[in-house]
Every structure is written in C-alpha cells, then in structure tokens.
Write an enzyme that holds these catalytic residues in place. Structure first.
Site, PDB file in Angstrom:
ATOM      1  N   ASP A   1      12.906  19.568 103.388  1.00  0.00           N
ATOM      2  CA  ASP A   1      14.114  18.826 103.765  1.00  0.00           C
ATOM      3  C   ASP A   1      13.736  17.345 103.824  1.00  0.00           C
ATOM      4  O   ASP A   1      12.962  16.933 104.699  1.00  0.00           O
ATOM      5  CB  ASP A   1      14.594  19.329 105.128  1.00  0.00           C
ATOM      6  CG  ASP A   1      15.870  18.645 105.577  1.00  0.00           C
ATOM      7  OD1 ASP A   1      16.227  17.585 105.019  1.00  0.00           O
ATOM      8  OD2 ASP A   1      16.520  19.177 106.505  1.00  0.00           O
TER       9      ASP A   1
ATOM     10  N   TYR B   1      29.057   7.742 102.905  1.00  0.00           N
ATOM     11  CA  TYR B   1      28.301   7.921 101.655  1.00  0.00           C
ATOM     12  C   TYR B   1      28.079   6.559 100.977  1.00  0.00           C
ATOM     13  O   TYR B   1      26.957   6.211 100.588  1.00  0.00           O
ATOM     14  CB  TYR B   1      29.077   8.860 100.723  1.00  0.00           C
ATOM     15  CG  TYR B   1      28.460   9.067  99.361  1.00  0.00           C
ATOM     16  CD1 TYR B   1      27.393   9.941  99.183  1.00  0.00           C
ATOM     17  CD2 TYR B   1      28.950   8.376  98.244  1.00  0.00           C
ATOM     18  CE1 TYR B   1      26.828  10.133  97.930  1.00  0.00           C
ATOM     19  CE2 TYR B   1      28.392   8.564  96.990  1.00  0.00           C
ATOM     20  CZ  TYR B   1      27.327   9.454  96.842  1.00  0.00           C
ATOM     21  OH  TYR B   1      26.774   9.635  95.587  1.00  0.00           O
TER      22      TYR B   1
ATOM     23  N   ASN C   1      16.214  11.212  94.387  1.00  0.00           N
ATOM     24  CA  ASN C   1      17.487  11.697  93.851  1.00  0.00           C
ATOM     25  C   ASN C   1      18.290  12.545  94.840  1.00  0.00           C
ATOM     26  O   ASN C   1      19.519  12.496  94.839  1.00  0.00           O
ATOM     27  CB  ASN C   1      17.192  12.518  92.585  1.00  0.00           C
ATOM     28  CG  ASN C   1      18.357  13.409  92.194  1.00  0.00           C
ATOM     29  OD1 ASN C   1      19.361  12.938  91.658  1.00  0.00           O
ATOM     30  ND2 ASN C   1      18.247  14.707  92.499  1.00  0.00           N
TER      31      ASN C   1
ATOM     32  N   SER D   1      24.814   4.912  93.591  1.00  0.00           N
ATOM     33  CA  SER D   1      26.134   5.366  93.158  1.00  0.00           C
ATOM     34  C   SER D   1      27.036   4.157  92.931  1.00  0.00           C
ATOM     35  O   SER D   1      26.807   3.090  93.516  1.00  0.00           O
ATOM     36  CB  SER D   1      26.750   6.241  94.259  1.00  0.00           C
ATOM     37  OG  SER D   1      28.132   6.432  94.041  1.00  0.00           O
TER      38      SER D   1
ATOM     39  N   SER E   1      16.148  20.648  91.941  1.00  0.00           N
ATOM     40  CA  SER E   1      16.595  22.021  91.660  1.00  0.00           C
ATOM     41  C   SER E   1      17.908  22.088  90.895  1.00  0.00           C
ATOM     42  O   SER E   1      18.186  23.071  90.211  1.00  0.00           O
ATOM     43  CB  SER E   1      16.724  22.801  92.972  1.00  0.00           C
ATOM     44  OG  SER E   1      17.485  22.074  93.905  1.00  0.00           O
ATOM     45  N   ARG E   2      18.737  21.044  91.050  1.00  0.00           N
ATOM     46  CA  ARG E   2      20.072  21.130  90.445  1.00  0.00           C
ATOM     47  C   ARG E   2      20.528  19.749  89.953  1.00  0.00           C
ATOM     48  O   ARG E   2      19.954  18.729  90.305  1.00  0.00           O
ATOM     49  CB  ARG E   2      21.090  21.668  91.464  1.00  0.00           C
ATOM     50  CG  ARG E   2      20.866  23.120  91.806  1.00  0.00           C
ATOM     51  CD  ARG E   2      21.910  23.673  92.740  1.00  0.00           C
ATOM     52  NE  ARG E   2      21.834  23.117  94.070  1.00  0.00           N
ATOM     53  CZ  ARG E   2      22.833  22.488  94.682  1.00  0.00           C
ATOM     54  NH1 ARG E   2      23.986  22.336  94.065  1.00  0.00           N
ATOM     55  NH2 ARG E   2      22.690  22.016  95.901  1.00  0.00           N
TER      56      ARG E   2
ATOM     57  N   ALA F   1      28.118   3.607 102.275  1.00  0.00           N
ATOM     58  CA  ALA F   1      27.202   2.766 103.059  1.00  0.00           C
ATOM     59  C   ALA F   1      25.752   3.199 102.830  1.00  0.00           C
ATOM     60  O   ALA F   1      24.853   2.361 102.692  1.00  0.00           O
ATOM     61  CB  ALA F   1      27.558   2.857 104.547  1.00  0.00           C
TER      62      ALA F   1
HETATM   63  P1  NAP Z   1      23.802  18.271  93.411  1.00  0.00           P
HETATM   64  O1  NAP Z   1      24.063  18.901  92.102  1.00  0.00           O
HETATM   65  O2  NAP Z   1      24.637  18.618  94.598  1.00  0.00           O
HETATM   66  O3  NAP Z   1      22.262  18.460  93.782  1.00  0.00           O
HETATM   67  C1  NAP Z   1      21.776  17.927  94.976  1.00  0.00           C
HETATM   68  C2  NAP Z   1      20.289  18.132  95.044  1.00  0.00           C
HETATM   69  O4  NAP Z   1      19.789  17.536  96.258  1.00  0.00           O
HETATM   70  C3  NAP Z   1      19.888  19.599  95.102  1.00  0.00           C
HETATM   71  O5  NAP Z   1      18.673  19.746  94.417  1.00  0.00           O
HETATM   72  C4  NAP Z   1      19.704  19.846  96.588  1.00  0.00           C
HETATM   73  O6  NAP Z   1      18.816  20.914  96.890  1.00  0.00           O
HETATM   74  C5  NAP Z   1      19.094  18.522  97.007  1.00  0.00           C
HETATM   75  N1  NAP Z   1      19.233  18.235  98.425  1.00  0.00           N
HETATM   76  C6  NAP Z   1      20.360  18.000  99.142  1.00  0.00           C
HETATM   77  N2  NAP Z   1      20.062  17.771 100.441  1.00  0.00           N
HETATM   78  C7  NAP Z   1      18.717  17.850 100.539  1.00  0.00           C
HETATM   79  C8  NAP Z   1      17.801  17.721 101.606  1.00  0.00           C
HETATM   80  N3  NAP Z   1      18.205  17.456 102.863  1.00  0.00           N
HETATM   81  N4  NAP Z   1      16.479  17.879 101.348  1.00  0.00           N
HETATM   82  C9  NAP Z   1      16.058  18.153 100.097  1.00  0.00           C
HETATM   83  N5  NAP Z   1      16.867  18.283  99.050  1.00  0.00           N
HETATM   84  C10 NAP Z   1      18.185  18.144  99.262  1.00  0.00           C
HETATM   85  O7  NAP Z   1      23.940  16.669  93.305  1.00  0.00           O
HETATM   86  P2  NAP Z   1      23.892  15.671  92.045  1.00  0.00           P
HETATM   87  O8  NAP Z   1      25.285  15.436  91.608  1.00  0.00           O
HETATM   88  O9  NAP Z   1      22.863  16.094  91.088  1.00  0.00           O
HETATM   89  O10 NAP Z   1      23.441  14.336  92.813  1.00  0.00           O
HETATM   90  C11 NAP Z   1      22.109  13.850  92.753  1.00  0.00           C
HETATM   91  C12 NAP Z   1      22.136  12.423  93.258  1.00  0.00           C
HETATM   92  O11 NAP Z   1      23.044  11.649  92.455  1.00  0.00           O
HETATM   93  C13 NAP Z   1      22.633  12.296  94.705  1.00  0.00           C
HETATM   94  O12 NAP Z   1      21.873  11.332  95.387  1.00  0.00           O
HETATM   95  C14 NAP Z   1      24.067  11.819  94.538  1.00  0.00           C
HETATM   96  O13 NAP Z   1      24.508  11.085  95.650  1.00  0.00           O
HETATM   97  C15 NAP Z   1      23.945  10.952  93.290  1.00  0.00           C
HETATM   98  N6  NAP Z   1      25.218  10.767  92.599  1.00  0.00           N
HETATM   99  C16 NAP Z   1      25.912  11.822  92.109  1.00  0.00           C
HETATM  100  C17 NAP Z   1      27.135  11.604  91.494  1.00  0.00           C
HETATM  101  C18 NAP Z   1      27.979  12.719  90.952  1.00  0.00           C
HETATM  102  O14 NAP Z   1      29.134  12.459  90.569  1.00  0.00           O
HETATM  103  N7  NAP Z   1      27.485  13.942  90.874  1.00  0.00           N
HETATM  104  C19 NAP Z   1      27.619  10.290  91.350  1.00  0.00           C
HETATM  105  C20 NAP Z   1      26.858   9.240  91.845  1.00  0.00           C
HETATM  106  C21 NAP Z   1      25.661   9.476  92.462  1.00  0.00           C
HETATM  107  P3  NAP Z   1      19.353  22.472  96.867  1.00  0.00           P
HETATM  108  O15 NAP Z   1      19.486  22.843  95.423  1.00  0.00           O
HETATM  109  O16 NAP Z   1      18.293  23.255  97.562  1.00  0.00           O
HETATM  110  O17 NAP Z   1      20.647  22.468  97.591  1.00  0.00           O
END
Ligand code: NAP
Length: 252
Positions: free
Chosen positions: A64, A156, A91, A143, A15-16, A158
């Site tokens: 979820d 996180y 993801n 990550s 979604s995001r 871990a």
């Molecule tokens: P984000 O913009 O916060 O989006 C998170 C996504 O995960 C949203 O679609 C959210 O759904 C969904 N989500 C969270 N908890 C959930 C659950 N319990 N069940 C189902 N869906 C769930 O995050 P992002 O930055 O795109 O991160 C995506 C991945 O990349 C993550 O695994 C994060 O750890 C990793 N990552 C991100 C970064 C960074 O700097 N952004 C760096 C390294 C790794 P809703 O829209 O409904 O809330």
C-alpha cells in the site's frame, strides 16, 4: 530506437490500467520491472507473466503506497536483488467523488494519503540510491485536473496539482545528481478508474466529443510518453509536464 536495455524500473500500481501498459512497454524496451498492487493480485501476476514472456524480470509486491512501512520494505527487497532502481514511475492513484461541504475528512485524507503521500514515500525510499549512482529518472503521473481543476473532484485535483509542484521542486533539487524528474498529465483514459462513469453512454460520448482528437485513449497512449520521458531521448528534459489529453486542455 528507444531502449531501456539493462535498466531497472519500479512502477507503482503496475497491476492495471496505465501502470500495466507502462510495465509491459518498459519490458518491451528492455527494462526489468518491479510493480506493486493493493488488492488485485491476480492482475499483477498476469502482468508478471507478460513481462516474463518478453524475457525480462518482473518482481511483484503487495504494498500500500500510502503506508511508509510497506514502501520501505518493498524498496529494500528490490535493492537486495538489484543494484539500484534506475526509473521510478509514481503511477498508483485513486479518483473518488467529493462534493465540497459534503466531502468527509476521510475521503479528502484518503486521496492525499494515496495520491500525494504515496509519491513522497516512494521518492523518499528510492532517491538515496539514485543519488549514490548519480543517475535516475522519476516520472509522476499527474492529471489534467492538476492544471484545469475538476469540479466534484477538488481533492483529486489538489493532490495532482501538488504532484506538479513536487515534480518541479525535485527536478531542480536532484539535477546535480543526474536525476531527471518529470510529469505526465493525462486527460481521460479508458481504464478501470473511469469504467463506472463510462457506463453511461451519453456521458462517454460527451467526453469523446470534448476531446479535439475525438478519441478516448487506451492506457498504452500514456505509456508511450512515459517511456519517452524515461529514455535517453529525453535526457535534457526535467521539471516538465507532458500533457497527454488529445488537445482537450492546452495549458500546464
Ligand atoms: P486504475 O486502472 O484504477 O489502476 C490503479 C492502480 O493503482 C492499480 O494498479 C491499483 O492497484 C493501484 N493502487 C491504487 N491504490 C493503491 C494503493 N494505496 N497502494 C498501491 N497501489 C494502489 O487507474 P489508472 O486509470 O490506470 O490510473 C493510473 C494513474 O493515472 C493514477 O494516478 C490516476 O490518477 C492517473 N490518471 C488516470 C486518468 C484516467 O482517466 N484513467 C486520467 C488522468 C490521470 P490494484 O490493482 O491492486 O487495485
């Protein structure tokens, strides 16, 4: 040149952020895409509309990923409509603050439930059908925290480190079934996940200056490497961790 023509992908947290960018890029490459969300229904519906505009099918589920029953139900519904899931992108994830000594058991457990158990639930539900078809691509979103560690986010780090070992283990276990399992390990990415900390302009500038390429990337910069790992161009790559961090952490 990269084509996912005719493929079916499940992208958790589509979604995001990175999940959204990956979903849209996969659709541009010719894949149908199923996504799930936790609470942001409107955002998920907008992704569906974007994918439909690219003439690809998109299924949206509220699920979820930390709940096994939600994941099983979602995968069952997908497999009722599609004859398989070719690509699974694990993801969805969360990033919360936790100072050791003060961090509650619940904060620790929540991160493990979503970032690690969620991937287990999705792999458990999808792998049997991939095995049957003798092909599949799994890409886990880890990550830089996995390989470098992250102070005040040890839970996180871990959870993401565990994804690296899960990736390597499954790569070998599933290779005889033609299933490739890889990881991307992004550094800082400009998404909602970091929006709060990036409100501090000094902090944001510091982060930017710490990245040799000198930029905080948009989520599209992670979607591209995920697409590559899901494509035939990466057919001899499995068990790999692809760092996507502008040169800021050079180890894996
Ligand atoms: P984000 O913009 O916060 O989006 C998170 C996504 O995960 C949203 O679609 C959210 O759904 C969904 N989500 C969270 N908890 C959930 C659950 N319990 N069940 C189902 N869906 C769930 O995050 P992002 O930055 O795109 O991160 C995506 C991945 O990349 C993550 O695994 C994060 O750890 C990793 N990552 C991100 C970064 C960074 O700097 N952004 C760096 C390294 C790794 P809703 O829209 O409904 O809330």
């Amino acid at each position: 040149m990269i084509s996912l023509e005719g493929r079916k992908a499940l992208i958790t947290g589509g979604s995001r952020g990175i999940g959204k960018a990956t979903s849209l890029l996969f659709a541009r490459a010719g894949s149908d895409v199923a996504i799930n969300y936790l609470s942001q229904r409107q955002a998920a519906e907008e992704v569906k509309e974007g994918i439909s505009n690219l003439d690809q099918e998109c299924m949206v589920f509220k699920a979820d990923i930390s709940q096994k029953s939600d994941v099983i139900l979602m995968v069952e519904k997908i497999l009722e409509r599609w004859d398989g899931i070719d690509i699974l992108v694990n993801n969805a994830g969360i990033w919360t603050y936790g100072e050791m000594g003060d961090m509650s058991e619940e904060i620790w457990a929540e991160t493990m439930r979503i970032n690690l158990d969620g991937v287990f639930h999705a792999c458990s539900a999808v792998v049997p059908s991939m095995k049957e078809k003798k092909k599949g691509w799994i890409i886990n979103v880890s990550s830089t925290a996995a390989v470098r560690g992250e102070a005040f986010h040890s839970h996180y780090a871990a959870s993401k480190g565990a994804l690296v070992s899960l990736t390597k283990s499954l790569a070998v276990e599933l290779a005889p079934f033609g299933i490739r399992v890889n990881c991307v390990a992004p550094g800082w990415v400009d998404t909602d996940m970091c929006a709060e900390v990036f409100k501090n302009a000094d902090f944001r500038r510091g982060v930017q200056e710490s990245i040799p390429l000198g930029r905080i990337p948009p989520p599209e910069d992670v979607a591209g490497p995920i697409l590559f790992l899901a494509s035939d161009l990466a057919r001899h790559i499995t068990g790999e961790v692809l760092n996507v961090n502008g040169g800021s952490v050079l180890c894996s």
